[in-house]
Design a protein around this motif. Structure first.
Motif, PDB file in Angstrom:
ATOM      1  N   TYR A  31      36.090  62.417  44.232  1.00 18.31           N
ATOM      2  CA  TYR A  31      36.262  61.056  44.769  1.00 18.31           C
ATOM      3  C   TYR A  31      34.730  61.122  45.424  1.00 18.31           C
ATOM      4  O   TYR A  31      34.372  61.732  46.253  1.00 18.31           O
ATOM      5  CB  TYR A  31      37.160  60.941  45.900  1.00 18.31           C
ATOM      6  CG  TYR A  31      38.438  61.172  45.474  1.00 18.31           C
ATOM      7  CD1 TYR A  31      39.401  60.066  44.858  1.00 18.31           C
ATOM      8  CD2 TYR A  31      39.321  62.505  45.343  1.00 18.31           C
ATOM      9  CE1 TYR A  31      40.718  60.364  44.454  1.00 18.31           C
ATOM     10  CE2 TYR A  31      40.644  62.514  45.132  1.00 18.31           C
ATOM     11  CZ  TYR A  31      41.273  61.327  44.536  1.00 18.31           C
ATOM     12  OH  TYR A  31      42.636  61.764  43.884  1.00 18.31           O
ATOM     13  N   ASP A  34      31.575  55.158  48.928  1.00 15.58           N
ATOM     14  CA  ASP A  34      30.919  53.832  48.129  1.00 15.58           C
ATOM     15  C   ASP A  34      29.352  54.097  48.568  1.00 15.58           C
ATOM     16  O   ASP A  34      28.558  53.355  47.622  1.00 15.58           O
ATOM     17  CB  ASP A  34      31.366  52.652  48.916  1.00 15.58           C
ATOM     18  CG  ASP A  34      32.715  52.390  48.607  1.00 15.58           C
ATOM     19  OD1 ASP A  34      33.160  52.684  47.393  1.00 15.58           O
ATOM     20  OD2 ASP A  34      33.460  51.710  49.237  1.00 15.58           O
ATOM     21  N   SER A  88      46.149  61.711  45.742  1.00 16.32           N
ATOM     22  CA  SER A  88      45.271  60.426  45.464  1.00 16.32           C
ATOM     23  C   SER A  88      44.765  60.154  46.906  1.00 16.32           C
ATOM     24  O   SER A  88      45.249  60.617  48.081  1.00 16.32           O
ATOM     25  CB  SER A  88      46.137  59.241  45.056  1.00 16.32           C
ATOM     26  OG  SER A  88      47.323  59.002  45.711  1.00 16.32           O
ATOM     27  N   GLU A  90      41.222  57.405  48.802  1.00 12.85           N
ATOM     28  CA  GLU A  90      40.403  56.395  48.565  1.00 12.85           C
ATOM     29  C   GLU A  90      39.207  56.842  49.886  1.00 12.85           C
ATOM     30  O   GLU A  90      39.573  57.009  51.112  1.00 12.85           O
ATOM     31  CB  GLU A  90      40.818  55.060  48.600  1.00 12.85           C
ATOM     32  CG  GLU A  90      39.797  54.019  48.892  1.00 12.85           C
ATOM     33  CD  GLU A  90      39.526  53.380  47.566  1.00 12.85           C
ATOM     34  OE1 GLU A  90      38.727  52.700  47.575  1.00 12.85           O
ATOM     35  OE2 GLU A  90      40.104  54.009  46.589  1.00 12.85           O
ATOM     36  N   TRP A  91      37.842  56.704  49.637  1.00 17.44           N
ATOM     37  CA  TRP A  91      37.049  56.476  50.640  1.00 17.44           C
ATOM     38  C   TRP A  91      36.897  55.035  51.470  1.00 17.44           C
ATOM     39  O   TRP A  91      36.956  54.368  50.651  1.00 17.44           O
ATOM     40  CB  TRP A  91      35.770  56.887  50.152  1.00 17.44           C
ATOM     41  CG  TRP A  91      35.304  58.311  50.144  1.00 17.44           C
ATOM     42  CD1 TRP A  91      35.436  59.159  48.838  1.00 17.44           C
ATOM     43  CD2 TRP A  91      35.154  59.444  50.906  1.00 17.44           C
ATOM     44  NE1 TRP A  91      35.195  60.403  48.893  1.00 17.44           N
ATOM     45  CE2 TRP A  91      34.813  60.650  50.362  1.00 17.44           C
ATOM     46  CE3 TRP A  91      34.749  59.297  52.343  1.00 17.44           C
ATOM     47  CZ2 TRP A  91      34.662  61.616  50.881  1.00 17.44           C
ATOM     48  CZ3 TRP A  91      34.571  60.625  52.848  1.00 17.44           C
ATOM     49  CH2 TRP A  91      34.304  61.721  52.466  1.00 17.44           C
ATOM     50  N   TYR A  98      44.222  59.482  52.178  1.00 12.47           N
ATOM     51  CA  TYR A  98      44.887  60.176  51.038  1.00 12.47           C
ATOM     52  C   TYR A  98      46.293  60.352  51.391  1.00 12.47           C
ATOM     53  O   TYR A  98      46.777  60.397  52.338  1.00 12.47           O
ATOM     54  CB  TYR A  98      44.066  61.579  50.708  1.00 12.47           C
ATOM     55  CG  TYR A  98      44.401  62.573  51.835  1.00 12.47           C
ATOM     56  CD1 TYR A  98      45.265  63.311  51.484  1.00 12.47           C
ATOM     57  CD2 TYR A  98      43.428  62.732  52.802  1.00 12.47           C
ATOM     58  CE1 TYR A  98      45.686  64.088  52.405  1.00 12.47           C
ATOM     59  CE2 TYR A  98      43.825  63.461  53.955  1.00 12.47           C
ATOM     60  CZ  TYR A  98      44.766  64.553  53.694  1.00 12.47           C
ATOM     61  OH  TYR A  98      44.874  65.287  54.484  1.00 12.47           O
ATOM     62  N   GLY A 133      44.138  51.154  47.233  1.00 15.66           N
ATOM     63  CA  GLY A 133      42.913  50.936  47.728  1.00 15.66           C
ATOM     64  C   GLY A 133      43.057  50.611  49.072  1.00 15.66           C
ATOM     65  O   GLY A 133      44.160  50.141  49.607  1.00 15.66           O
ATOM     66  N   TYR A 134      42.214  50.089  49.609  1.00 19.53           N
ATOM     67  CA  TYR A 134      42.006  49.653  51.095  1.00 19.53           C
ATOM     68  C   TYR A 134      41.332  48.194  51.179  1.00 19.53           C
ATOM     69  O   TYR A 134      40.157  48.068  50.559  1.00 19.53           O
ATOM     70  CB  TYR A 134      41.495  50.481  52.228  1.00 19.53           C
ATOM     71  CG  TYR A 134      41.335  50.156  53.300  1.00 19.53           C
ATOM     72  CD1 TYR A 134      42.282  50.444  54.262  1.00 19.53           C
ATOM     73  CD2 TYR A 134      40.045  49.683  53.840  1.00 19.53           C
ATOM     74  CE1 TYR A 134      41.982  49.979  55.554  1.00 19.53           C
ATOM     75  CE2 TYR A 134      39.971  49.328  55.436  1.00 19.53           C
ATOM     76  CZ  TYR A 134      41.121  49.467  56.151  1.00 19.53           C
ATOM     77  OH  TYR A 134      41.054  48.978  57.422  1.00 19.53           O
TER      78      TYR A 134
END
Length: 501
Positions: A31, A34, A88, A90-91, A98, A133-134
């Motif tokens: 991962y 961004d 799973s 997300e940053w 996670y 997602g966020y």
């Protein structure tokens, strides 16, 4: 990244295709943040967060300084490891949200893991959700389960940004972000700050009184903790949690020798053992008497007994033993300290014991029915009265600690033998010197007076003993004279004087 077998992952430059670095782990997923400066490599049982130095990598590629075996030195640095199995994630900025295999939604900032929510799991305990997602504008993270049901949970971006700024050591930015965070999140932030070791800042931020109290004690801010305790609502003042807090505050105050606060806290929490220690250590006679009464009212008989004994109130000691049905102990206590009540207490003991065994009850002896088993009882009664007189004489002012070197010998006095040496009677021993401990002259005069009185008593005892010996000698001489006279008459002899000589 490109998987290099089962034991490594290889990274290449996207534009040039140059080999950048080999990481010797077997990842399930990689991962990237961004910003492109952070990467998380998720393995079966753990995950690794690395920083990526894009500038150094670009410079090495441009200058042709790429090693075919090792790639670009310094391109990746390990920041921390996450000991969790990530399914799973997300940053979000520098924060990684996670799901783990155990069904928990967590996020990690600087290696510190916070649990957001416990999710539903399968019958085997495996997670059923994946992170979709966020959405920053909604402050929510979205997940989907295996049935394609979508759920979301609130995760404030401002909180994540604040925690990220703290981990970077940028407190100016963190303080600016704090104003945009609702107070309902302050306690969460404070606990995060505490975990990072910023307890002073956590104390300023937290709105939870329990958390603030614990932080104040850890930081040694006793006054802050005391003010918090004084604000305890009436309905919670007698709760177990409140009592435990008072005890903690009392211990903290005692460590810094704040005896006044220690006493106040111990009284508020009914900490009778602590009060017993405090009052006996500082010699607070009046408070020790009050403690005995309070402890007895609250059913703490052991503390009450010790307090009564330390204050010389042997009558209440006996009464307490009787009230708690400790009649054997009461009888033996009276035999030593209250001989005038031995018969009364033995009678109670007999009555109680007869309910179990009449034979055993009849085997108990009392001074009236078996006076031969209580030798020197009359002398013991006189000593008891001497003790009462001594106690009353010193009760108002007590005995100064400075008198201990001269008074300690009184502890070894055999009062029974002393009274018997005076012919079974005599005045009680002189009271301990009482006066201003700062007045050395008065103290010395009192000591000399006591020694003179003891010498006078010793001389009187010696005179009495000499008189007794003289009387015995005179009686013996009379007996011998009578016997000699009788013998002279019988033998018609006139030499009685020669025989006595």
């Amino acid at each position: 990244g490109v998987k290099g077998g089962d034991s490594a992952v290889l990274f290449y430059d996207w534009d040039s295709g140059e080999f950048i670095r080999k990481i010797d782990v077997a990842p399930k997923e990689v991962y990237w943040s961004d910003s492109g400066n952070l990467v998380l490599i998720a393995c079966a049982e753990s995950a690794y967060v690395l920083s990526y130095n894009a500038a150094a990598t670009a410079s090495a590629v441009a200058m042709g300084q790429v090693s075919p075996e090792d790639g670009v030195d310094g391109s990746f640095d390990l920041l921390f490891e996450i000991n969790d199995s990530i399914s799973s994630g997300e940053w979000v900025g520098d924060c990684f949200i996670y799901c783990n295999n155990a069904g928990r939604l967590n996020y990690s900032v600087g290696g510190k893991i916070q649990t957001l929510v416990h999710l539903d799991t399968t019958s085997g305990g495996q997670t059923m959700h994946s992170v979709l997602g966020y959405l920053a504008k909604e402050d929510r993270v979205y997940l989907v389960d295996k049935s394609l049901n979508i759920v979301s949970y609130r995760v404030m971006l401002a909180v994540l940004q604040y925690q990220t700024a703290v981990m970077r050591g940028d407190f100016d930015a963190a303080n600016e972000l704090l104003s945009s965070i609702p107070e309902s999140e302050y306690t969460t932030i404070a606990r995060f700050l505490e975990a990072q070791g910023f307890k002073e800042e956590a104390l300023e931020v937290t709105t939870d009184d329990d958390h603030k109290f614990d932080l104040a004690l850890e930081l040694g801010k006793i006054d802050v903790a005391h003010e918090l305790m004084k604000q305890t609502p009436d309905e919670e003042k007698n709760s177990i949690d409140t009592m435990a807090k008072w005890k903690k505050l009392s211990d903290a105050a005692l460590k810094i020798s704040d005896f006044e606060l220690t006493e106040a806290c111990s009284l508020s929490s009914d900490d009778f053992p602590g009060l017993l220690l405090l009052y006996s250590a500082v010699g607070n006679f009046e408070s020790m008497e009050e403690l005995a009464k309070m402890a007895q009212e609250k059913g703490k008989a052991n503390i009450a007994f010790v307090s009564y004994l330390l204050t010389g109130n042997v009558e209440e000691c006996a009464n307490l033993l009787i009230a708690t049905n400790r009649l054997p102990e009461a009888a033996f206590f009276a035999r030593t300290y209250l001989p005038s009540r031995v018969e009364e207490i033995v009678s109670l003991w007999k009555e109680d014991l007869s309910k179990v065994s009449e034979t055993a009850a009849n085997a108990l002896a009392d001074p009236t029915s078996h006076p031969e088993l209580f030798p020197d009882r009359d002398v013991a009664l006189k000593v008891e009265q001497m003790f009462f007189v001594q106690r009353e004489a010193t009760k108002a002012t007590g005995i100064s600690a400075s008198d201990y070197p001269t008074a300690k010998s009184d502890l070894d006095l055999d009062l029974i033998a002393l009274v018997k040496s005076q012919g079974g009677g005599g005045a009680p021993p002189p009271a301990a010197p009482v006066g201003d401990p700062l007045d050395d002259a008065a103290a010395e005069a009192a000591r000399l007076a006591e020694e003179a009185e003891q010498q006078r008593l010793a001389e009187e005892a010696a005179v009495a003993e000499a008189a007794c010996v003289a009387a015995e000698a005179e009686a013996e001489a009379a007996r011998i004279a009578a016997a000699a006279e009788a013998k002279a008459k019988e033998d018609n002899m006139e030499d009685f004087g020669d025989d006595w000589e």
